[in-house]
Design a protein around this motif. Structure first.
Motif, PDB file in Angstrom:
ATOM      1  N   THR A  48       0.841  -1.198   0.000  1.00 53.75           N
ATOM      2  CA  THR A  48       0.000   0.000   0.000  1.00 53.75           C
ATOM      3  C   THR A  48       0.872   1.242   0.000  1.00 53.75           C
ATOM      4  O   THR A  48       0.643   2.186  -0.767  1.00 53.75           O
ATOM      5  N   ALA A  49       1.891   1.251   0.841  1.00 53.64           N
ATOM      6  CA  ALA A  49       2.812   2.390   0.902  1.00 53.64           C
ATOM      7  C   ALA A  49       3.619   2.527  -0.388  1.00 53.64           C
ATOM      8  O   ALA A  49       3.812   3.640  -0.896  1.00 53.64           O
ATOM      9  N   VAL A  50       4.071   1.397  -0.923  1.00 50.23           N
ATOM     10  CA  VAL A  50       4.851   1.433  -2.164  1.00 50.23           C
ATOM     11  C   VAL A  50       4.003   1.998  -3.308  1.00 50.23           C
ATOM     12  O   VAL A  50       4.461   2.841  -4.090  1.00 50.23           O
ATOM     13  N   MET A  51       2.762   1.556  -3.411  1.00 48.87           N
ATOM     14  CA  MET A  51       1.904   2.042  -4.492  1.00 48.87           C
ATOM     15  C   MET A  51       1.526   3.505  -4.289  1.00 48.87           C
ATOM     16  O   MET A  51       1.379   4.252  -5.270  1.00 48.87           O
ATOM     17  N   ALA A  52       1.393   3.946  -3.035  1.00 46.69           N
ATOM     18  CA  ALA A  52       1.182   5.381  -2.782  1.00 46.69           C
ATOM     19  C   ALA A  52       2.408   6.151  -3.268  1.00 46.69           C
ATOM     20  O   ALA A  52       2.283   7.230  -3.869  1.00 46.69           O
ATOM     21  N   ILE A 110      -3.283   1.499 -12.156  1.00 43.15           N
ATOM     22  CA  ILE A 110      -2.302   0.428 -11.939  1.00 43.15           C
ATOM     23  C   ILE A 110      -2.328  -0.013 -10.477  1.00 43.15           C
ATOM     24  O   ILE A 110      -2.296  -1.210 -10.171  1.00 43.15           O
ATOM     25  N   THR A 111      -2.409   0.956  -9.577  1.00 40.89           N
ATOM     26  CA  THR A 111      -2.479   0.656  -8.142  1.00 40.89           C
ATOM     27  C   THR A 111      -3.694  -0.213  -7.832  1.00 40.89           C
ATOM     28  O   THR A 111      -3.604  -1.167  -7.048  1.00 40.89           O
ATOM     29  N   ARG A 165      -7.196  -1.386  -0.454  1.00 42.32           N
ATOM     30  CA  ARG A 165      -5.817  -0.918  -0.305  1.00 42.32           C
ATOM     31  C   ARG A 165      -5.441   0.093  -1.393  1.00 42.32           C
ATOM     32  O   ARG A 165      -4.667   1.009  -1.152  1.00 42.32           O
ATOM     33  N   GLY A 166      -6.009  -0.064  -2.572  1.00 47.24           N
ATOM     34  CA  GLY A 166      -5.754   0.899  -3.643  1.00 47.24           C
ATOM     35  C   GLY A 166      -6.296   2.276  -3.298  1.00 47.24           C
ATOM     36  O   GLY A 166      -5.627   3.293  -3.500  1.00 47.24           O
ATOM     37  N   THR A 167      -7.511   2.314  -2.773  1.00 53.00           N
ATOM     38  CA  THR A 167      -8.100   3.587  -2.365  1.00 53.00           C
ATOM     39  C   THR A 167      -7.324   4.176  -1.183  1.00 53.00           C
ATOM     40  O   THR A 167      -7.126   5.398  -1.118  1.00 53.00           O
ATOM     41  N   LEU A 168      -6.854   3.332  -0.288  1.00 53.75           N
ATOM     42  CA  LEU A 168      -6.018   3.807   0.810  1.00 53.75           C
ATOM     43  C   LEU A 168      -4.738   4.443   0.270  1.00 53.75           C
ATOM     44  O   LEU A 168      -4.294   5.484   0.764  1.00 53.75           O
ATOM     45  N   SER A 169      -4.145   3.864  -0.766  1.00 54.13           N
ATOM     46  CA  SER A 169      -2.960   4.456  -1.388  1.00 54.13           C
ATOM     47  C   SER A 169      -3.272   5.844  -1.948  1.00 54.13           C
ATOM     48  O   SER A 169      -2.462   6.762  -1.837  1.00 54.13           O
ATOM     49  N   VAL A 170      -4.447   5.998  -2.544  1.00 53.17           N
ATOM     50  CA  VAL A 170      -4.866   7.304  -3.071  1.00 53.17           C
ATOM     51  C   VAL A 170      -5.013   8.300  -1.921  1.00 53.17           C
ATOM     52  O   VAL A 170      -4.572   9.454  -2.033  1.00 53.17           O
ATOM     53  N   MET A 228     -13.283   7.781  -7.760  1.00 49.24           N
ATOM     54  CA  MET A 228     -12.779   7.108  -8.956  1.00 49.24           C
ATOM     55  C   MET A 228     -12.131   5.785  -8.574  1.00 49.24           C
ATOM     56  O   MET A 228     -12.380   4.750  -9.198  1.00 49.24           O
ATOM     57  N   ALA A 229     -11.308   5.803  -7.526  1.00 48.93           N
ATOM     58  CA  ALA A 229     -10.628   4.582  -7.073  1.00 48.93           C
ATOM     59  C   ALA A 229     -11.631   3.546  -6.572  1.00 48.93           C
ATOM     60  O   ALA A 229     -11.491   2.354  -6.860  1.00 48.93           O
ATOM     61  N   LEU A 230     -12.618   3.992  -5.829  1.00 46.16           N
ATOM     62  CA  LEU A 230     -13.618   3.056  -5.296  1.00 46.16           C
ATOM     63  C   LEU A 230     -14.392   2.361  -6.423  1.00 46.16           C
ATOM     64  O   LEU A 230     -14.585   1.145  -6.400  1.00 46.16           O
TER      65      LEU A 230
END
Length: 187
Positions: free
Chosen positions: A12-16, A43-44, A52-57, A95-97
């Motif tokens: 999650t941190a890496v993708m952020a 991509i995330t 986890r993708g939305t958390l990265s956003v 958008m992420a959700l």
């Protein structure tokens, strides 16, 4: 259990960080620049899924709010987040959700995923455009011409590229044991 949880937190941190690195690179074409942010987010979402993708956003947005230059044009701070293009930045959350949910539910299949990305980008535009019109004191039509029309073709291209690369990244990370079990990637 703890190992997979730690892997999830690290990814999650890496993708952020990936979003933070790609987003500042932009081409100013008016009040809204062309950037790689939505591509990095898509991509995330392929790699991490919806939650986890939305958390990265969210992490990306908080880092930018804190003043680090992670927004387009190497800008950051509350002035950028709440300025004329801030509606598009905040629109990255829904958008992420939306895109994440479709990408996951479709089994990361390209055609369905692109349809989800199109829907989610329409929501992004629906949030960002009125915000741009209000903040920049311009008529809605002018905001649409500045914040949506010039971006449709390039956004579609980024979606297709993400739909081609995303499943491959997911498979590679899955085979390496860095994320959940591998699912067939395809169209």
């Amino acid at each position: 259990m703890k190992d997979s949880r730690l892997k999830g937190m690290v990814l999650t941190a890496v993708m952020a960080a990936v979003i933070c690195v790609l987003s500042p690179f932009s081409i100013p074409i008016g009040p809204v620049p062309v950037s790689l942010t939505n591509f990095a987010i898509f991509i995330t979402l392929y790699v991490l899924g919806t939650k986890r993708g939305t958390l990265s956003v969210l992490i990306y947005l908080l880092i930018g709010l804190a003043g680090l230059p992670v927004f387009s044009g190497f800008q950051g701070g509350p002035g950028k987040l709440f300025g004329p293009t801030g509606g598009y930045l905040i629109g990255y959350i829904p958008m992420a959700l939306i895109a994440g949910a479709v990408i996951e539910k479709s089994g990361r299949k390209a055609v369905r995923s692109v349809l989800g990305m199109i829907l989610s980008t329409a929501v992004l535009y629906a949030i960002g455009t009125p915000w741009l019109a209000w903040q920049a004191h311009m008529p809605f039509g002018a905001a649409l011409s500045a914040g949506v029309i010039p971006f449709i073709a390039e956004d579609l291209i980024k979606m297709v590229i993400a739909a081609l690369i995303g499943p491959m990244l997911y498979q590679a990370l899955s085979k390496a044991g860095l994320i959940g079990r591998a699912e067939p990637a395809g169209t």
